[in-house]
Design an enzyme around this catalytic site. Structure first.
Site, mmCIF file in Angstrom:
data_model
loop_
_atom_site.group_PDB
_atom_site.id
_atom_site.type_symbol
_atom_site.label_atom_id
_atom_site.label_comp_id
_atom_site.label_asym_id
_atom_site.label_seq_id
_atom_site.Cartn_x
_atom_site.Cartn_y
_atom_site.Cartn_z
ATOM 1 N N ASP A 99 0.719 -1.253 0.128
ATOM 2 C CA ASP A 99 0.072 0.079 -0.093
ATOM 3 C C ASP A 99 0.895 1.185 0.204
ATOM 4 O OD1 ASP A 99 -2.561 1.578 0.686
ATOM 5 O OD2 ASP A 99 -1.395 2.020 2.382
ATOM 6 N N GLU A 155 0.746 -1.024 -5.172
ATOM 7 C CA GLU A 155 -0.329 -0.062 -5.411
ATOM 8 C C GLU A 155 0.273 1.446 -5.712
ATOM 9 O OE1 GLU A 155 -3.732 2.751 -3.121
ATOM 10 O OE2 GLU A 155 -1.935 2.429 -2.342
#
Length: 580
Positions: free
Chosen positions: A224, A293
């Site tokens: 993330d 991501e």
């Protein structure tokens, strides 16, 4: 895996460089299904989904033909940002269960040949994390675990942050801490202080987090917010204005983030994580997967593969423009083609339409288009990622400002919260037509169930003659065929309405996929793109209630296929050789 290369001639082909079946990794052959735990299934009646709820529904993935699930955060957290503010990276929040529940989930998933990918959140922690609390007090070794700065003098003795950097959630990215008498940096909420990756001890601690979950059987990680791992060492640097239209000075988009995003030193950090995943792969021969991501341009996204990631999520179908209501055949082709043009010989394409941070495809397009877009997603070359509910065409809910849960929306106030709130795309999964759609027995779920659950739900669709979930399951199994797993993708008819392509590998059936993404009927001849004049309908979008009636297994003339908006077909070609 044998290398891939691009050949250009009239149409773009994506081909294997050698004859024979390439050896693909598991993450190249499966669908990745994003589970948002708090919205998937509640097992204990508290109104929030949990790990035992996921365990109880693992057979749903078997039915779908999904062999990999990605779990959004379930770690111990104050939940200021729904688990992305972690107070203990190596424990399960009681809201979702405990480590024993996680062990059962891994065990039961693996029994069903389902891989488990977890959200790995390395950029920041909760402000209640023991590391941050110790850093406030300058207790070693945590004094420099976070990005701290002295203040600048302001008028009338006020304290000003060291620069103009902005949080992704809006407003200054700096927060004054009275106890330490310094500002700390937070790329997201003030309750999410950024870790200091210029400190080698931080790098090692986060590696230990990765090892902890690898030891517990996870098959991969989704990393993330890695774009924001590092900031300029010189905290006096102000970021220039981006001059982006329609953004106020409060918003993150108003600046060009040259000092806070995708700094080159990120490479060494990601390479270090890859070293760990390789270690575990070498121990037992089971490949560990790592996806990044990063909302980046395709060219910059490709850099993460060079850093060591298996791929970075491709968001081209979502943002910055993505699929809109006016995106027809040519538009869709251009969005898809971007990925195929940029991927290098040693990388692998991937596609997705939505996630927990972005509006559902049913909003960006229309609910009736669900089958058409799932047909596209599951027949392209590359790894597809599905956001929970897309298999049934779930729609978004309306949430009043008073009931808004998302901190992003709350920060923008009552007048503008709908522009940014992520609550509408996070509503509970609709299992059946019963109480709260079978999601929970609680009086009130954490977010409302969509009012259309009486007719739009998993059970009803499974019991119908032809439904989105049945088409999804059919396509998931079709993509296990060699022509879809690793075959060529050649563009066929492409116009304002139609996007079509042919999938084939040597010695295997040839398939034509044709979908009308436009606003009007289209009549087209496909015979110049294929080796035959007839084909058998293998799959269809189910809304083909106009003449000609294209039904399963019928033979159709490929010189004149008629499709209206949101209609699509997968056709197995009857080659001219077969006709002789």
């Amino acid at each position: 895996m044998k290398s891939l290369f691009l050949i250009y001639f009239l149409v773009i082909q994506i081909c294997e460089s050698a004859v024979g079946n390439p050896q693909l990794e598991w993450w190249q052959t499966t669908i990745i299904y994003q589970v948002y735990p708090r919205s998937f299934k509640d097992s204990d009646g508290d109104g929030t989904g949990d790990l035992r709820g996921i365990i109880s529904k693992l057979d749903h993935f078997v039915y779908l033909g999904v062999q990999a699930i990605w779990l959004s955060p379930f770690y111990k957290s104050p939940n200021k940002d729904f688990g992305y503010d972690i107070s203990n990276h190596t424990d399960v929040d009681p809201l979702f269960g405990d480590l024993e529940d996680f062990a059962v989930l891994i065990n039961q998933a693996h029994k069903r040949d389902i891989k488990v990918i977890i959200d790995f959140v390395p950029n920041h922690t909760s402000d209640l994390h023991p590391w941050f609390q110790a850093s406030i007090k300058k207790q070693e070794p945590y004094t420099d675990f976070y990005v701290w700065s002295e203040s600048k003098p302001g008028p009338d003795g006020t304290r000003l942050p060291p620069n103009n950097w902005l949080s992704l959630f809006g407003g200054s990215a700096w927060k004054w801490n009275q106890d330490r008498q310094q500002f700390y940096y937070h790329a997201f909420l003030e309750e999410q202080p950024d870790l200091n990756y210029r400190n080698p001890k931080v790098i090692e601690e986060i590696k230990n987090v990765l090892r902890f979950w690898m030891n517990r059987g996870v098959d991969g990680v989704r990393c993330d917010a890695v774009l924001y791992l590092l900031e300029s060492e010189d905290l006096s640097n102000n970021e220039p204005k981006s001059n982006a239209a329609n953004f106020t000075s409060f918003q993150h988009e108003s600046l060009d983030h040259i000092y806070t995003s995708h700094l080159p030193e990120i490479k060494q950090i990601i390479t270090g994580w890859k070293t760990i995943t390789k270690e575990y792969t070498q121990k037992d021969g089971k490949t560990r997967f790592m996806v990044i991501e990063a909302y980046e341009t395709p060219e910059k996204r490709q850099a993460f593969v060079e850093y060591g990631a298996d791929f970075a999520f491709n968001f081209d179908l979502i943002t910055p423009i993505g699929i809109t209501r006016d995106c027809g055949g040519v538009c869709i082709k251009d969005l898809v083609d971007t990925e195929y043009t940029v991927v290098s010989s040693d990388s692998w394409p991937n596609f997705q339409f939505g996630n927990h941070d972005r509006p559902r495809i049913s909003v960006r397009r229309n609910p009736e288009a669900a089958n058409a877009f799932n047909m596209l997603l599951l027949t392209l070359k590359g790894t597809p990622t599905t956001y929970y509910g897309e298999e049934i065409g779930m729609e978004e809910i309306h949430v009043s400002f008073e009931d808004t849960q998302d901190p992003f929306g709350l920060r923008f106030g009552k007048e503008r919260y709908t522009e940014v709130s992520r609550d509408p795309c996070r509503s509970p999964l609709q299992w059946n037509d019963g109480y709260h759609s079978g999601f929970t027995t609680a009086k009130k779920p954490w977010l409302p169930v969509h009012p259309n659950y009486k007719t739009l739900n998993i059970q009803t669709q499974m019991e119908s003659d032809h439904s989105p979930i049945q088409l999804y399951s059919q396509l998931a199994r079709l993509r296990q065929e060699p022509s879809f797993q690793y075959g060529d993708l050649n563009y066929a008819v492409v116009n304002d309405n139609i996007f079509s392509y042919v999938r084939q590998t040597e010695g295997q059936p040839q398939y034509l996929v044709t979908i009308n993404f436009g606003k009007s009927k289209s009549v087209d001849d496909y015979t110049s793109y294929i080796q035959g004049r007839e084909g058998k309908v293998i799959a269809h979008t189910g809304n083909l209630n106009n003449k000609p009636f294209y039904k399963q297994n019928i033979i159709i003339d490929l010189s004149q296929i008629i499709l209206k908006s949101d209609q699509g077909l997968v056709i197995e070609i009857i080659s001219t050789k077969d006709e002789l």
